[in-house]
Design an enzyme around this catalytic site. Structure first.
Site, PDB file in Angstrom:
ATOM      1  N   GLU A 171       4.773   9.230   2.781  1.00  0.00           N
ATOM      2  CA  GLU A 171       3.635   8.385   2.420  1.00  0.00           C
ATOM      3  C   GLU A 171       3.439   7.243   3.410  1.00  0.00           C
ATOM      4  O   GLU A 171       2.326   6.798   3.643  1.00  0.00           O
ATOM      5  CB  GLU A 171       3.818   7.817   1.006  1.00  0.00           C
ATOM      6  CG  GLU A 171       3.872   8.873  -0.076  1.00  0.00           C
ATOM      7  CD  GLU A 171       2.592   9.709  -0.175  1.00  0.00           C
ATOM      8  OE1 GLU A 171       1.497   9.142  -0.012  1.00  0.00           O
ATOM      9  OE2 GLU A 171       2.705  10.937  -0.398  1.00  0.00           O
ATOM     10  N   GLU A 194       2.352   1.663  -3.347  1.00  0.00           N
ATOM     11  CA  GLU A 194       1.340   2.134  -4.302  1.00  0.00           C
ATOM     12  C   GLU A 194       1.245   3.664  -4.257  1.00  0.00           C
ATOM     13  O   GLU A 194       1.182   4.331  -5.289  1.00  0.00           O
ATOM     14  CB  GLU A 194      -0.012   1.509  -3.956  1.00  0.00           C
ATOM     15  CG  GLU A 194      -1.185   2.024  -4.765  1.00  0.00           C
ATOM     16  CD  GLU A 194      -2.373   2.392  -3.894  1.00  0.00           C
ATOM     17  OE1 GLU A 194      -2.787   3.568  -3.930  1.00  0.00           O
ATOM     18  OE2 GLU A 194      -2.879   1.513  -3.150  1.00  0.00           O
ATOM     19  N   HIS A 195       1.267   4.232  -3.059  1.00  0.00           N
ATOM     20  CA  HIS A 195       1.254   5.692  -2.945  1.00  0.00           C
ATOM     21  C   HIS A 195       2.568   6.283  -3.461  1.00  0.00           C
ATOM     22  O   HIS A 195       2.582   7.291  -4.149  1.00  0.00           O
ATOM     23  CB  HIS A 195       1.129   6.102  -1.478  1.00  0.00           C
ATOM     24  CG  HIS A 195      -0.257   6.054  -0.939  1.00  0.00           C
ATOM     25  ND1 HIS A 195      -0.877   7.159  -0.423  1.00  0.00           N
ATOM     26  CD2 HIS A 195      -1.145   5.041  -0.820  1.00  0.00           C
ATOM     27  CE1 HIS A 195      -2.084   6.838  -0.006  1.00  0.00           C
ATOM     28  NE2 HIS A 195      -2.280   5.556  -0.230  1.00  0.00           N
ATOM     29  N   ARG A 225     -38.493  -9.047 -12.436  1.00  0.00           N
ATOM     30  CA  ARG A 225     -38.800  -9.799 -13.655  1.00  0.00           C
ATOM     31  C   ARG A 225     -39.076  -8.889 -14.848  1.00  0.00           C
ATOM     32  O   ARG A 225     -38.817  -9.237 -15.979  1.00  0.00           O
ATOM     33  CB  ARG A 225     -39.999 -10.718 -13.421  1.00  0.00           C
ATOM     34  CG  ARG A 225     -39.596 -12.051 -12.786  1.00  0.00           C
ATOM     35  CD  ARG A 225     -40.740 -12.715 -12.048  1.00  0.00           C
ATOM     36  NE  ARG A 225     -41.938 -12.879 -12.852  1.00  0.00           N
ATOM     37  CZ  ARG A 225     -43.166 -13.008 -12.347  1.00  0.00           C
ATOM     38  NH1 ARG A 225     -43.341 -12.988 -11.037  1.00  0.00           N
ATOM     39  NH2 ARG A 225     -44.188 -13.160 -13.133  1.00  0.00           N
ATOM     40  N   GLU A 260      -4.401   7.088   6.943  1.00  0.00           N
ATOM     41  CA  GLU A 260      -5.478   6.467   6.177  1.00  0.00           C
ATOM     42  C   GLU A 260      -5.910   5.183   6.886  1.00  0.00           C
ATOM     43  O   GLU A 260      -7.093   4.928   7.085  1.00  0.00           O
ATOM     44  CB  GLU A 260      -4.993   6.169   4.755  1.00  0.00           C
ATOM     45  CG  GLU A 260      -6.055   5.534   3.879  1.00  0.00           C
ATOM     46  CD  GLU A 260      -5.506   5.041   2.526  1.00  0.00           C
ATOM     47  OE1 GLU A 260      -4.431   5.506   2.109  1.00  0.00           O
ATOM     48  OE2 GLU A 260      -6.162   4.177   1.927  1.00  0.00           O
ATOM     49  N   HIS A 270       0.824  -1.202   0.000  1.00  0.00           N
ATOM     50  CA  HIS A 270       0.000   0.000   0.000  1.00  0.00           C
ATOM     51  C   HIS A 270       0.868   1.267   0.000  1.00  0.00           C
ATOM     52  O   HIS A 270       0.620   2.211  -0.748  1.00  0.00           O
ATOM     53  CB  HIS A 270      -0.919  -0.059   1.234  1.00  0.00           C
ATOM     54  CG  HIS A 270      -1.894   1.066   1.327  1.00  0.00           C
ATOM     55  ND1 HIS A 270      -2.601   1.331   2.467  1.00  0.00           N
ATOM     56  CD2 HIS A 270      -2.283   1.997   0.427  1.00  0.00           C
ATOM     57  CE1 HIS A 270      -3.398   2.372   2.267  1.00  0.00           C
ATOM     58  NE2 HIS A 270      -3.211   2.802   1.036  1.00  0.00           N
TER      59      HIS A 270
HETATM   60 ZN   LIG Z   1      -4.086   4.633   0.333  1.00  0.00          ZN
END
Ligand SMILES: [Zn+2]
Length: 1073
Positions: free
Chosen positions: A233, A158-159, A698, A255, A155
């Protein structure tokens, strides 16, 4: 970070036009979805776009039901009827020359696309190139990134990779793209075992710019050399002064603190980890805030080197661009690498099945005081197999999931809610995103003594369903719903190509056939035939028995409320930090204070212009001068105004019927959301609600009813409407209007038990919104202090509404007769032909075809005139307020009305507020403040300008940042390139990509709010001609927000107490959880 959000069209706010984010991008689009109650948040987003846009419950939020259908979003491609033709044979020779072997090729009729799988010869990187005529092009690169611990490496990486790269050496190229591209999607997600980097755009030049920035970011990021990016980060110690206390800071750290403050999330994580104790899913790829600080920079770098390698990459291209150009771009990057052992090391091992069921107990932070008795949660989870399943079994499981849980009428969902053992469903049903599928179901808002009863009820219900099977009506309704959504292929604002990519990658990542999940037609037909030939029981009962009832790999997770947990966690963290500090020498401390200072300085220093220029940007010449035109024909059917939008919709007819709500008495306002739910879920004299729901399933693609509220510029009184919205295949339009009529006129408000469930479900939903989207609650509260529309919305979806529900829950039994007649009174006062307006979106043939059925529908509406009421003019008192909840991170808002300060709307305001959000607030609130997000919002209808922060470790400090915005603008220097970028980015928001139904709906809202095409054209010209002097002038406007704005924070008890001590009872305090 879903940035699906920044989206606001010129013309409308609080409407789906302006907020792409309405359709929350789902990291896991699946063929079948079991609805809004899923609790597992398996993927982390780089940027919380979903989170960033709040949606008052009363605005045009797409009806939950409808939204669910939309999110089936199976397969992709084009709103136009013709498949694309591409010259592939010529392409393949070139592919060979560019270094790619063609592995396979397939025409996929479900999405009218040709898909080719390539392997890069030198590194083994795999590429899927999908060609069709969809202008909304998508690129994605995905790495397998299974973590070994819960430090959150995938994670944080990723940042971090989006914080500068070899070719783009600036602080955050990602933010530059947000500012100045025409992207229709830009974000990144971390799953438990993979990390995805997708982009999308309808402009080819823009698209390739985005692709290049992303490729350079993942392969050559600065973060592996720059420790400060990791600190910013990930995590670091912050110490401003050796005499002060030390704290942890970091974007991912905060976060995840927010994530770990939400009971639903804690439950999802605990369940996943307990189901998979032995493989990579037993740890948290997002990062556990208690464990994140164990992560070292060396480990972080090593992870990148090992897994962010072409040999471990799967790359996706989709759309109407040239397939050869795609390979050309890729080979330039891939050829720089040699083959690596990564693909073998990143393989995900399967979890073996248990021999015995397991039970675990977890605690979650609850508010102090208050009634904890009915605050338990229980969820029963199964791991369905010890390996992947074949497609047909998966499809059958998905279908079963819809039958069990897909609609309010589905038996497992209905029986659990009717039991009154709990308030709302938890658990996501069937999950098939990971290597092995799972099934989870449970309840929250349960009394301690009832936990065993919930488990028993789940088991017994499943047993009964296995023995008795499902009714033909139920199966038909599910089948039609699923087929409708497949045919309609409506992914909302989520690009179709991305929805396809995520489905394909769910198999591809495990080295299975990536095309298989895209071709559903055959297995669906064969499932249909099996059901027809063998009956539903023969198809579904063995599945329930094998995978659920007789499966010993069952994990029951019980969650207990713990009022001390929040403060205990905080104390624990403080203690650790104090120990660390105590072990430091004076020199260490001085060094740390210096490093803190240095990091902040770096964060606050703007990038040099030459670095900024490295990020490619379009020029104003690339931008269309006129706003997108939606064909609109205003006519009249039986005396009612009807808007027709002639658009190709693949034979689906979309319609909204709009009623005036100003005829409603003020005292009935708070009952409106429950009234809407009753219309759809209470049943008529001839049909119980199960039958009614099955009939809707339906015959149609879904029907929803909801209130819509917005201010109108230049007018005292707001626009308040009730909208009933539905869609059907053109052959069933008559059924659609008949069902609408039945819902509006025949539903009986007599079922007390159902109504009680609605009340407790709504209460549970509001409580989890408070924890998960506190910024939305804060924004609604500020709006309610500043204008009438905001007040109305807050009554139906804010703290006032939560308080109303809590009170209602206590008195519903004794007041039922009165409540029942109030519901009837709401119907009488709203549903009338007088003041009614109809919107229809379809092609010309189907518009004409539907008119006679519409006429019949309108004829049957009562023509009663309601008594004239005094218009509502209410506000909440404009005092600063703190809403206290058990949380480790805050949501801080400040807002003021700039029209009242004399501001006249100009299109430049859109450019400026976007710019403030992407620079000043991003840098100060997120980057150096350590919050997950900070942004601002300008409601052009009411004139309210608001600042908001999301998962924010600060409170007063964030307010200081807001108050500094005017000075920031005054001192701003903006070169030509940066200004152009800001303008282009704003146009990108205004021109957000819309499917035809969204175009028709946007046009309706513009009509309701009095936004003309001339005005849209004027605003666009103003946007395009924005100058630096507009920014400077706007500074004066924001001065008014600074001086006279109201503040609302949703925050922790400790932070509020500290703020009130520092600022002399600045906040009125209200404790709600
Ligand atoms: Zn994040």
């Amino acid at each position: 970070m879903e940035r699906v959000a920044l989206l606001r069209s010129l013309s409308t706010r609080s409407t789906s036009v302006c907020r792409r984010i309405l359709f929350r991008p789902r990291p896991r689009p699946r063929l079948f979805s079991s609805g809004p109650h899923r609790c597992k948040q398996q993927a982390q987003f780089l940027y919380g776009a979903a989170a960033f846009r709040w949606q008052p419950a009363t605005s045009s939020a797409p009806p939950v039901r409808l939204r669910r259908y939309l999110s089936f979003s199976p397969s992709a491609v084009s709103t136009s009827p013709q498949p694309a033709a591409q010259d592939f044979d010529a392409g393949h020779d070139i592919a060979e020359k560019l270094g790619f072997d063609k592995i396979s090729e397939q025409f996929i009729s479900e999405c009218k696309s040709t898909a080719v799988l390539y392997k890069h010869k030198k590194t083994g990187a795999e590429v899927i190139s999908v060609s069709n005529d969809d202008e909304n092009k998508v690129f994605g690169i995905v790495f397998r990134t299974p973590p070994k611990d819960s430090t959150g490496i995938p994670h944080i990486l990723e940042h971090s990779v989006l914080c500068g790269s070899r070719k783009y050496p600036l602080k955050e190229p990602f933010v530059e793209l947000l500012k100045g591209s025409l992207n229709t999607f830009l974000n990144a997600f971390t799953y438990p075992d993979r990390t995805c980097y997708p982009v999308a755009s309808t402009n080819t030049k823009d698209f390739y710019n985005l692709v290049d920035v992303y490729l350079d970011a993942v392969f050559f990021p600065k973060c592996v050399e720059d420790f400060q990016i990791f600190q910013q980060e990930g995590w670091h110690y912050e110490l401003n002064d050796p005499a002060e206390e030390m704290t942890y800071k970091g974007v991912v750290f905060n976060e995840m603190k927010g994530v770990y403050s939400q009971p639903d999330n804690i439950l999802g994580r605990a369940s996943q980890q307990a189901i998979f104790p032995e493989n990579t899913y037993g740890v948290d790829s997002g990062g556990d805030p208690k464990i994140i600080p164990n992560l070292t920079f060396e480990e972080f770098k090593g992870f990148h080197q090992k897994y962010y390698h072409p040999s471990n990459a799967r790359i996706w291209f989709y759309g109407d661009d040239d397939p050869v150009e795609r390979l050309r771009i890729l080979s330039a990057y891939l050829d720089q690498f040699e083959v690596s052992p990564a693909p073998n090391e990143s393989k995900v091992e399967a979890q073996k099945l248990f021999k015995e069921p397991v039970r675990i107990v977890e605690k979650y932070p609850a508010g102090e005081g208050g009634d904890l008795e009915k605050k338990y949660m229980v969820c029963v989870n199964w791991l369905l197999s010890d390996g992947p399943l074949d497609l047909e079994t998966e499809l059958t499981l998905g279908f079963l999931d819809h039958l069990l849980l897909g609609t309010p009428a589905s038996p497992l969902r209905r029986i659990l809610l009717e039991s009154s053992l709990g308030e709302a469903i938890v658990g996501g049903g069937v999950e098939d995103e990971l290597l092995q599928p799972q099934f989870s179901i449970g309840l929250k808002g349960v009394a301690k003594d009832d936990i065993g009863k919930v488990e028993e009820l789940i088991m017994n219900t499943l047993k009964t369903l296995a023995e008795e099977g499902f009714t033909t009506e139920a199966v038909e309704a599910s089948m039609n719903t699923i087929e409708f959504s497949l045919r309609e292929n409506n992914t909302g604002s989520f690009p179709r190509g991305l929805s396809l990519m995520l489905r394909s990658i769910g198999k591809w990542i495990y080295d299975r056939n990536p095309f298989e999940p895209l071709t559903y037609e055959k297995p669906l037909q064969s499932l249909k035939e099996r059901i027809a030939n063998e009956g539903t029981k023969a198809v579904f009962s063995p599945i329930i028995e094998k995978f659920i009832l007789n499966n010993p790999h069952r994990v029951t997770v019980e969650m207990q409320p713990d009022p001390e947990k929040a403060s205990r966690d905080e104390a624990e963290e403080k203690e650790i930090l104090q120990k660390v500090k105590a072990n430091m020498t004076q020199e260490d401390l001085a060094e740390l204070a210096r490093a803190t200072q240095e990091l902040r300085l770096k964060q606050e220093t703007p990038d040099p212009p030459e670095a900024l220029r490295s990020v490619p940007c379009l020029s104003l010449q690339d931008i269309p001068k006129k706003p997108t035109h939606v064909p609109t024909n205003i006519g009249d059917v039986n005396g009612v105004k009807v808007l027709h939008h002639d658009l190709f919709t693949n034979d689906v007819v979309y319609s909204e019927v709009v009623f005036d709500m100003t005829t409603l008495k003020k005292e009935l306002l708070q009952l409106v959301p429950l009234f809407c739910q009753s219309l759809l879920e209470m049943g008529t004299k001839d049909m119980d609600f199960v039958q009614l729901n099955q009939l809707i399933g339906r015959k149609t693609g879904g029907i929803s009813v909801y209130p819509f509220t917005s201010s109108m510029r230049g007018q005292v009184d707001p626009c308040t409407r009730m909208i009933i919205r539905g869609k059907a295949m053109s052959g069933k339009v008559e059924d659609l209007f008949n069902l609408m009529n039945c819902i509006l006129q025949d539903v009986q408000f007599t079922d007390l038990q159902r109504f009680k469930q609605f009340v407790s479900q709504s209460k549970a939903r509001m409580e989890s919104r408070l924890r998960g989207s506190g910024h939305g609650i804060a924004a609604a509260r500020m709006d309610a202090k500043l204008n009438v529309a905001g007040w109305i919305a807050e009554q139906m979806g804010g703290i006032s509404y939560l308080n109303f529900l809590r009170d209602l829950e206590k008195r519903v039994d004794q007041n039922w007769d009165e409540l029942s007649s109030s519901l009837e009174e709401i119907r009488q006062s709203i549903f009338s032909r007088k003041g009614c307006l109809v919107n229809v979106t379809a092609d010309e043939k189907n518009l004409n075809h539907s008119t006679k059925f519409l006429a019949k529908f309108l004829d049957s509406l009562p023509n009663s005139a309601s008594a004239e009421l005094d218009p509502l003019r209410n506000h909440l008192p404009p005092v600063n307020e703190a809403i206290v909840i058990p949380t480790q991170v805050n949501y801080v808002g400040k807002a003021g009305n700039v029209y009242e300060a004399g501001y006249q709307l100009n299109g430049s305001a859109h450019v400026i507020s976007k710019y403030i959000g992407n620079t000043w607030l991003w840098d100060r609130v997120r980057v150096s403040g350590g919050a997950y997000g900070g942004f601002c919002d300008f409601d052009t209808h009411s004139g309210v300008f608001s600042y908001l922060s999301y998962r924010d470790p600060n409170l007063l400090k964030t307010l200081e940042v807001y108050d500094g915005t005017a000075s920031f603008l005054r001192e701003l220097e903006l070169d030509h390139d940066s200004l152009t970028k800001a303008i282009i980015g704003t146009i990108g928001d205004v021109d957000s990509y819309q499917l035809p139904d969204a175009k028709g709906y946007s046009s309706l809202l513009r009509h309701l709010l009095g936004i003309t095409n001339e005005e849209r054209e004027r605003r666009r010209e103003e946007i395009l001609s924005t100058r630096l002097k507009d920014f400077k002038e706007f500074a004066d406007v924001l001065e008014a927000v600074k001086d006279r704005g109201v503040v609302v924070a949703v925050a922790s008890q400790d932070d509020v107490a500290a703020a009130n001590e520092e600022r002399n009872d600045f906040f009125d305090v209200q404790k709600v959880l």
